[in-house]
Design a protein around this motif. Structure first.
Motif, PDB file in Angstrom:
ATOM      1  N   LYS A  13       0.845  -1.187   0.000  1.00 48.28           N
ATOM      2  CA  LYS A  13       0.000   0.000   0.000  1.00 48.28           C
ATOM      3  C   LYS A  13       0.887   1.245   0.000  1.00 48.28           C
ATOM      4  CE  LYS A  13      -3.606  -2.177   2.696  1.00 48.28           C
ATOM      5  NZ  LYS A  13      -4.240  -2.228   4.018  1.00 48.28           N
ATOM      6  N   GLY A  14       0.439   2.281  -0.655  1.00 49.98           N
ATOM      7  CA  GLY A  14       1.181   3.540  -0.670  1.00 49.98           C
ATOM      8  C   GLY A  14       0.958   4.317   0.616  1.00 49.98           C
ATOM      9  N   HIS A  15       1.470   3.776   1.713  1.00 52.36           N
ATOM     10  CA  HIS A  15       1.275   4.385   3.025  1.00 52.36           C
ATOM     11  C   HIS A  15       2.572   4.249   3.823  1.00 52.36           C
ATOM     12  CE1 HIS A  15      -0.260   5.040   7.062  1.00 52.36           C
ATOM     13  NE2 HIS A  15      -1.260   5.679   6.471  1.00 52.36           N
ATOM     14  N   PRO A  16       2.963   5.274   4.578  1.00 46.14           N
ATOM     15  CA  PRO A  16       4.220   5.216   5.334  1.00 46.14           C
ATOM     16  C   PRO A  16       4.344   4.012   6.274  1.00 46.14           C
ATOM     17  CG  PRO A  16       3.339   7.442   5.370  1.00 46.14           C
ATOM     18  CD  PRO A  16       2.296   6.576   4.727  1.00 46.14           C
ATOM     19  N   ALA A  17       3.232   3.539   6.819  1.00 53.41           N
ATOM     20  CA  ALA A  17       3.285   2.393   7.737  1.00 53.41           C
ATOM     21  C   ALA A  17       3.784   1.125   7.051  1.00 53.41           C
ATOM     22  CB  ALA A  17       1.905   2.158   8.349  1.00 53.41           C
ATOM     23  N   GLU A  18       3.712   1.068   5.738  1.00 53.73           N
ATOM     24  CA  GLU A  18       4.163  -0.107   4.996  1.00 53.73           C
ATOM     25  C   GLU A  18       5.687  -0.211   4.914  1.00 53.73           C
ATOM     26  OE1 GLU A  18       1.676  -2.564   2.828  1.00 53.73           O
ATOM     27  OE2 GLU A  18       1.565  -2.138   4.976  1.00 53.73           O
ATOM     28  N   ALA A  19       6.397   0.856   5.228  1.00 54.67           N
ATOM     29  CA  ALA A  19       7.868   0.839   5.131  1.00 54.67           C
ATOM     30  C   ALA A  19       8.475  -0.263   5.987  1.00 54.67           C
ATOM     31  CB  ALA A  19       8.442   2.199   5.513  1.00 54.67           C
ATOM     32  N   ALA A  20       7.942  -0.492   7.169  1.00 49.09           N
ATOM     33  CA  ALA A  20       8.463  -1.562   8.036  1.00 49.09           C
ATOM     34  C   ALA A  20       8.272  -2.925   7.378  1.00 49.09           C
ATOM     35  CB  ALA A  20       7.778  -1.525   9.399  1.00 49.09           C
ATOM     36  N   ARG A  21       7.131  -3.142   6.732  1.00 48.24           N
ATOM     37  CA  ARG A  21       6.906  -4.405   6.013  1.00 48.24           C
ATOM     38  C   ARG A  21       7.873  -4.562   4.845  1.00 48.24           C
ATOM     39  NH1 ARG A  21       1.749  -5.159   3.393  1.00 48.24           N
ATOM     40  NH2 ARG A  21       2.621  -7.175   2.872  1.00 48.24           N
ATOM     41  N   VAL A  22       8.157  -3.469   4.138  1.00 47.55           N
ATOM     42  CA  VAL A  22       9.113  -3.509   3.017  1.00 47.55           C
ATOM     43  C   VAL A  22      10.487  -3.946   3.527  1.00 47.55           C
ATOM     44  CG1 VAL A  22      10.369  -2.079   1.347  1.00 47.55           C
ATOM     45  CG2 VAL A  22       7.898  -1.803   1.616  1.00 47.55           C
ATOM     46  N   ARG A  23      10.933  -3.350   4.621  1.00 44.98           N
ATOM     47  CA  ARG A  23      12.262  -3.703   5.173  1.00 44.98           C
ATOM     48  C   ARG A  23      12.314  -5.162   5.610  1.00 44.98           C
ATOM     49  NH1 ARG A  23      11.337   1.329   7.530  1.00 44.98           N
ATOM     50  NH2 ARG A  23      10.853   0.344   9.541  1.00 44.98           N
ATOM     51  N   GLN A  24      11.282  -5.634   6.313  1.00 42.18           N
ATOM     52  CA  GLN A  24      11.280  -7.020   6.791  1.00 42.18           C
ATOM     53  C   GLN A  24      11.207  -8.004   5.630  1.00 42.18           C
ATOM     54  OE1 GLN A  24      11.774  -8.087  10.037  1.00 42.18           O
ATOM     55  NE2 GLN A  24      12.088  -9.984   8.911  1.00 42.18           N
ATOM     56  N   TRP A  25      10.368  -7.728   4.661  1.00 43.46           N
ATOM     57  CA  TRP A  25      10.229  -8.592   3.493  1.00 43.46           C
ATOM     58  C   TRP A  25      11.564  -8.707   2.750  1.00 43.46           C
ATOM     59  CZ3 TRP A  25       9.871  -7.348  -1.931  1.00 43.46           C
ATOM     60  CH2 TRP A  25       9.380  -8.381  -2.724  1.00 43.46           C
ATOM     61  N   THR A  26      12.257  -7.593   2.631  1.00 42.68           N
ATOM     62  CA  THR A  26      13.570  -7.584   1.973  1.00 42.68           C
ATOM     63  C   THR A  26      14.595  -8.344   2.805  1.00 42.68           C
ATOM     64  OG1 THR A  26      13.059  -5.456   0.955  1.00 42.68           O
ATOM     65  CG2 THR A  26      15.384  -6.091   1.032  1.00 42.68           C
ATOM     66  N   ARG A  27      14.629  -8.094   4.098  1.00 44.14           N
ATOM     67  CA  ARG A  27      15.571  -8.762   5.017  1.00 44.14           C
ATOM     68  C   ARG A  27      15.410 -10.284   4.955  1.00 44.14           C
ATOM     69  NH1 ARG A  27      14.023  -6.199   9.217  1.00 44.14           N
ATOM     70  NH2 ARG A  27      15.531  -4.526   8.984  1.00 44.14           N
ATOM     71  N   ASP A  28      14.181 -10.762   4.784  1.00 48.72           N
ATOM     72  CA  ASP A  28      13.902 -12.195   4.731  1.00 48.72           C
ATOM     73  C   ASP A  28      14.382 -12.847   3.436  1.00 48.72           C
ATOM     74  OD1 ASP A  28      12.693 -11.977   7.222  1.00 48.72           O
ATOM     75  OD2 ASP A  28      10.638 -12.007   6.408  1.00 48.72           O
TER      76      ASP A  28
END
Length: 117
Positions: A13-28
């Protein structure tokens, strides 16, 4: 010798709260210690595009080939100069081997070498 690799694609989603999900998804998925920070900066740059704020989806793609890794982020609107050359672009450039704007002007990418396990 061919290089094997993987590609993962997810729409956030184009929302700032999604940034944490982006980082975790990438880290995984990627082994480079800076990969989550790079993905975060790419996401934030697309999110910062005024037409995209809190309304559109942002697609993140992670790709590997041998030791090489590439992260790209794209949205539904062309990026203005500030999103392609602003402060986030400096961070992305310092953390990656190369980076740039996608051919269609709607996204950004960064490429780097993954660390060996």
């Amino acid at each position: 010798m061919s290089e094997s690799g993987h590609t993962w694609r997810l729409v956030f989603k184009g929302h700032p709260a999604e940034a944490a999900r982006v980082r975790q998804w990438t880290r995984d998925r990627l082994t480079h210690r800076d990969a989550p920070a790079i993905a975060n900066e790419l996401f934030i740059a697309i999110l910062g595009n005024p037409p995209a704020r809190c309304s559109d989806a942002i697609e993140i793609t992670l790709s590997t080939a041998g030791r090489r890794a590439r992260i790209s982020a794209g949205g539904a609107h062309p990026l203005p100069m500030l999103q392609t050359h602003g402060p986030g672009a400096l961070i992305i450039a310092r953390l990656s081997r190369s980076s740039g704007v996608t051919a269609d002007g709607y996204g950004l990418w960064a490429q780097f070498h993954q660390e060996l396990n």
